[in-house]
Every structure is written in C-alpha cells, then in structure tokens.
Write a protein that holds these residues in place. Structure first.
Motif, PDB file in Angstrom:
ATOM      1  N   VAL A 170       4.313  -1.652  -5.736  1.00 51.60           N
ATOM      2  CA  VAL A 170       3.158  -1.118  -4.994  1.00 51.60           C
ATOM      3  C   VAL A 170       1.874  -1.578  -5.690  1.00 51.60           C
ATOM      4  O   VAL A 170       1.754  -1.487  -6.911  1.00 51.60           O
ATOM      5  CB  VAL A 170       3.235   0.427  -4.924  1.00 51.60           C
ATOM      6  CG1 VAL A 170       1.979   1.012  -4.296  1.00 51.60           C
ATOM      7  CG2 VAL A 170       4.474   0.864  -4.154  1.00 51.60           C
ATOM      8  N   ASP A 171       0.933  -2.099  -4.911  1.00 50.28           N
ATOM      9  CA  ASP A 171      -0.346  -2.548  -5.497  1.00 50.28           C
ATOM     10  C   ASP A 171      -1.292  -1.381  -5.732  1.00 50.28           C
ATOM     11  O   ASP A 171      -1.934  -1.294  -6.765  1.00 50.28           O
ATOM     12  CB  ASP A 171      -1.022  -3.568  -4.564  1.00 50.28           C
ATOM     13  CG  ASP A 171      -0.279  -4.894  -4.562  1.00 50.28           C
ATOM     14  OD1 ASP A 171      -0.065  -5.442  -5.652  1.00 50.28           O
ATOM     15  OD2 ASP A 171       0.101  -5.363  -3.468  1.00 50.28           O
ATOM     16  N   ILE A 172      -1.416  -0.532  -4.740  1.00 51.77           N
ATOM     17  CA  ILE A 172      -2.274   0.660  -4.915  1.00 51.77           C
ATOM     18  C   ILE A 172      -1.603   1.834  -4.213  1.00 51.77           C
ATOM     19  O   ILE A 172      -1.184   1.714  -3.053  1.00 51.77           O
ATOM     20  CB  ILE A 172      -3.726   0.422  -4.436  1.00 51.77           C
ATOM     21  CG1 ILE A 172      -4.592   1.681  -4.685  1.00 51.77           C
ATOM     22  CG2 ILE A 172      -3.820   0.000  -2.979  1.00 51.77           C
ATOM     23  CD1 ILE A 172      -6.094   1.438  -4.603  1.00 51.77           C
ATOM     24  N   GLN A 173      -1.466   2.922  -4.936  1.00 60.03           N
ATOM     25  CA  GLN A 173      -0.790   4.108  -4.408  1.00 60.03           C
ATOM     26  C   GLN A 173      -1.810   5.224  -4.198  1.00 60.03           C
ATOM     27  O   GLN A 173      -2.500   5.630  -5.144  1.00 60.03           O
ATOM     28  CB  GLN A 173       0.292   4.580  -5.386  1.00 60.03           C
ATOM     29  CG  GLN A 173       0.990   5.866  -4.997  1.00 60.03           C
ATOM     30  CD  GLN A 173       1.851   5.713  -3.738  1.00 60.03           C
ATOM     31  OE1 GLN A 173       2.736   4.870  -3.700  1.00 60.03           O
ATOM     32  NE2 GLN A 173       1.581   6.517  -2.716  1.00 60.03           N
ATOM     33  N   ILE A 174      -1.891   5.719  -2.981  1.00 60.55           N
ATOM     34  CA  ILE A 174      -2.745   6.873  -2.685  1.00 60.55           C
ATOM     35  C   ILE A 174      -1.943   8.135  -3.024  1.00 60.55           C
ATOM     36  O   ILE A 174      -0.758   8.233  -2.693  1.00 60.55           O
ATOM     37  CB  ILE A 174      -3.139   6.870  -1.191  1.00 60.55           C
ATOM     38  CG1 ILE A 174      -4.022   5.653  -0.913  1.00 60.55           C
ATOM     39  CG2 ILE A 174      -3.847   8.160  -0.808  1.00 60.55           C
ATOM     40  CD1 ILE A 174      -4.018   5.224   0.513  1.00 60.55           C
TER      41      ILE A 174
ATOM     42  N   LEU B  60       0.840  -1.194   0.000  1.00 61.53           N
ATOM     43  CA  LEU B  60       0.000   0.000   0.000  1.00 61.53           C
ATOM     44  C   LEU B  60       0.880   1.250   0.000  1.00 61.53           C
ATOM     45  O   LEU B  60       1.679   1.454   0.911  1.00 61.53           O
ATOM     46  CB  LEU B  60      -0.887  -0.052   1.257  1.00 61.53           C
ATOM     47  CG  LEU B  60      -1.788   1.127   1.564  1.00 61.53           C
ATOM     48  CD1 LEU B  60      -2.784   1.388   0.433  1.00 61.53           C
ATOM     49  CD2 LEU B  60      -2.551   0.874   2.879  1.00 61.53           C
ATOM     50  N   GLY B  61       0.725   2.070  -1.028  1.00 61.00           N
ATOM     51  CA  GLY B  61       1.467   3.321  -1.111  1.00 61.00           C
ATOM     52  C   GLY B  61       0.680   4.417  -0.402  1.00 61.00           C
ATOM     53  O   GLY B  61      -0.506   4.597  -0.669  1.00 61.00           O
ATOM     54  N   LEU B  62       1.344   5.144   0.502  1.00 56.16           N
ATOM     55  CA  LEU B  62       0.635   6.129   1.326  1.00 56.16           C
ATOM     56  C   LEU B  62       1.120   7.544   1.051  1.00 56.16           C
ATOM     57  O   LEU B  62       2.263   7.758   0.636  1.00 56.16           O
ATOM     58  CB  LEU B  62       0.843   5.789   2.801  1.00 56.16           C
ATOM     59  CG  LEU B  62       0.247   4.450   3.233  1.00 56.16           C
ATOM     60  CD1 LEU B  62       0.727   4.082   4.639  1.00 56.16           C
ATOM     61  CD2 LEU B  62      -1.277   4.477   3.180  1.00 56.16           C
ATOM     62  N   ALA B  63       0.224   8.484   1.316  1.00 56.08           N
ATOM     63  CA  ALA B  63       0.516   9.906   1.093  1.00 56.08           C
ATOM     64  C   ALA B  63       0.255  10.676   2.382  1.00 56.08           C
ATOM     65  O   ALA B  63      -0.504  10.219   3.239  1.00 56.08           O
ATOM     66  CB  ALA B  63      -0.382  10.434  -0.021  1.00 56.08           C
ATOM     67  N   THR B  64       0.856  11.845   2.493  1.00 57.59           N
ATOM     68  CA  THR B  64       0.591  12.718   3.637  1.00 57.59           C
ATOM     69  C   THR B  64      -0.175  13.947   3.151  1.00 57.59           C
ATOM     70  O   THR B  64      -0.608  13.985   2.006  1.00 57.59           O
ATOM     71  CB  THR B  64       1.922  13.127   4.299  1.00 57.59           C
ATOM     72  OG1 THR B  64       2.758  13.643   3.262  1.00 57.59           O
ATOM     73  CG2 THR B  64       2.590  11.955   4.974  1.00 57.59           C
TER      74      THR B  64
ATOM     75  N   LYS C 107       0.538  -0.625  -9.454  1.00 57.29           N
ATOM     76  CA  LYS C 107      -0.469  -1.320 -10.280  1.00 57.29           C
ATOM     77  C   LYS C 107      -1.770  -0.528 -10.374  1.00 57.29           C
ATOM     78  O   LYS C 107      -2.512  -0.646 -11.341  1.00 57.29           O
ATOM     79  CB  LYS C 107      -0.705  -2.715  -9.717  1.00 57.29           C
ATOM     80  CG  LYS C 107       0.526  -3.586  -9.949  1.00 57.29           C
ATOM     81  CD  LYS C 107       0.515  -4.864  -9.126  1.00 57.29           C
ATOM     82  CE  LYS C 107       1.933  -5.397  -9.013  1.00 57.29           C
ATOM     83  NZ  LYS C 107       2.408  -5.569  -7.650  1.00 57.29           N
ATOM     84  N   GLU C 108      -2.045   0.246  -9.345  1.00 58.56           N
ATOM     85  CA  GLU C 108      -3.271   1.050  -9.340  1.00 58.56           C
ATOM     86  C   GLU C 108      -2.964   2.380  -8.648  1.00 58.56           C
ATOM     87  O   GLU C 108      -2.174   2.413  -7.707  1.00 58.56           O
ATOM     88  CB  GLU C 108      -4.338   0.277  -8.554  1.00 58.56           C
ATOM     89  CG  GLU C 108      -5.733   0.767  -8.718  1.00 58.56           C
ATOM     90  CD  GLU C 108      -6.774  -0.158  -8.069  1.00 58.56           C
ATOM     91  OE1 GLU C 108      -7.961   0.136  -8.224  1.00 58.56           O
ATOM     92  OE2 GLU C 108      -6.411  -1.145  -7.406  1.00 58.56           O
TER      93      GLU C 108
END
Ligand code: PGA
Length: 260
Positions: free
Chosen positions: A137-141, A32-36, A202-203
C-alpha cells in the motif's frame, strides 16, 4: 508524526483529499488503502469533486480496504462493501477489478480464540498476498476509534498482527450501534488488516475529528507506544500524518502542532 490541525471538518477533509490527490497525480497506479466510518466521508466527497471537476483519474488506482464485518453480505446497507460503493466507488472511475474489500461472508464458522477457521485463514493469507502482489500500500487512510483502535485492531491487539478475524470490544459495538436498528444487530466479529499490515504501508494518513476523539488522539500522538492504544504505534512509522480538526486536537500540546 506530522500533526496538521484545521479549524473544522470541511477544511481537514479538503486537506486530506489534497494529499491523496497529489499522490495519485504523482503515481496514477497508486495503491490506496481505504477506511470506512464517518470520519473519511468528507475526504471521499472531496475526492469525488476533484474527479468530477478537475479530472482526478482513478482508472489505474488499486484500492485495499482495511476491514469488513463478518456475517454481513456485500448488499447489506451496513456492510463496508456497501459503504464504499455508496460513498466513493460508484462516483469515480475506479476499475472494479482493482477494488479489494475484505470478504465478510464465510458461511458457518467455528470461532475460537485458539484456532482460526481454515476458510478465514485462507482468505486472510490471500488478502496479504494480494497487497504484496501490487507492491504494498502506498498510502493508507485511517480513522481512530474512541478507544484508540485503528481498523478493527482493538486495544490489546498484537503490534505485529496481520489480516485476521477480531472480536469487537463492547465499546466499539456500542459506538457502532448508531448505524444499526439495535445493538444486538451489530456484528461481533470483523476481518481486519493487522497493525503489522498497516505499518508496512509506505505512508499513513490518520484522520480525526470531533471532541469524542480528543483523548484517543492525545494518547496516540503524545502517549507511550502501547498495544492498549493501537494508534500510538504510528509513532514508529517513518511517514505518518495526522490531519485533525481543532476539537480532536484540543488536548494536544500546541507546540507539536502545525496549523493548516
Ligand atoms: P468513525 O470511526 O470514523 O465512525 O468515528 C472511526 C473508527 O472507529 O476507526
């Protein structure tokens, strides 16, 4: 790009959390790609609620954050390490050894546009390798800056860029000054995943709220693909979703929009 518009911030945050939760349920060891930033706070609040009330399990989830300021220690209350622990990690059952936030402290640095300090280069290579080690990364926010940036890839950033040090633009320093005592305290450099790194996810799940983002959202979704609006590169991604509130989506042509 799938564009989903919700009437308000709470509804869009719930939608974004629903998407992330569905990916975790399907793949418990999701990368899971996370953002701040202020945009994903509602999403994190909802993920915490889903963990506490519905047993959403983060024990096998692996996380990678997009960026970190250079020169702020992890304990600094404006560092992205601190932000992530306060707003998400300490409230869920993520395994600390599965958490990755870029390093921000490197000691004395020689910063030059032509040559990267070896300490930074070594870290950035390691970060890229670590993402690969987990299969990507599967899904990046993602959030979007008022100037169209994604992570700290400011306008003009190379579309193929990888994790590296970036100089923040005056606009970003000004936008972020609200979190510091004064503009002079805002760091001038950050370590950030590159646009190329982000595009390999990927997303992609881009979030945008408030009228201040409307121009950037319009350029990203309907404008030409250009390094001057890094978020416009998402038009090339095979699976990008924008979840926005109606203010951020207010300048989009309505025929391209799905209402959530
Ligand atoms: P914000 O920042 O969520 O605080 O608006 C977004 C960004 O700059 O990427």
């Amino acid at each position: 790009m799938l564009v989903v518009v919700h009437s308000n911030y709470e509804a869009m945050s719930k939608k974004a959390a629903e998407i992330v939760a569905s990916r975790i349920r399907r793949k418990p060891n999701l990368v899971l790609g996370l953002a701040t930033g202020s945009t994903p706070l509602g999403l994190y609040k909802e993920l915490i609620r889903l963990h506490k009330n519905d047993g959403l399990d983060f024990s096998k989830v692996v996380t990678f954050n997009l960026d970190e300021y250079v020169g702020l220690a992890p304990e600094h209350d404006q560092s992205y390490h601190y932000f992530m622990w306060e707003n998400l990690f300490k409230h869920i059952n993520v395994n600390p050894s599965n958490i990755h936030v870029p390093q921000g402290m490197f000691g004395d640095l020689k910063i030059s546009p032509f040559e990267t300090d070896p300490k930074i280069e070594q870290f950035c290579t390691w970060y890229e390798d670590e993402i690969k080690k987990y299969g990507g990364v599967d899904i990046q926010i993602l959030g979007i800056g008022g100037n169209g940036h994604i992570a700290f890839n400011e306008p003009g950033s190379s579309i193929g860029s990888r994790t590296r040090i970036k100089t923040l633009t005056e606009k970003t320093v000004k936008d972020n000054a609200r979190f510091f005592k004064s503009k002079d305290e805002v760091p001038r450099y950050a370590i950030t995943m590159g646009i190329g790194t982000i595009m390999e996810s990927k997303e992609l799940l881009l979030l945008a709220n408030s009228a201040g983002k409307a121009d950037a959202v319009k350029s990203a979704v309907e404008g030409s693909i250009t390094a001057m609006c890094p978020a416009s590169v998402l038009q090339l991604h095979r699976k990008a979703i924008l979840v926005a509130d109606k203010e951020a989506a207010s300048k989009l042509a309505s025929e391209f929009v799905t209402y959530g």
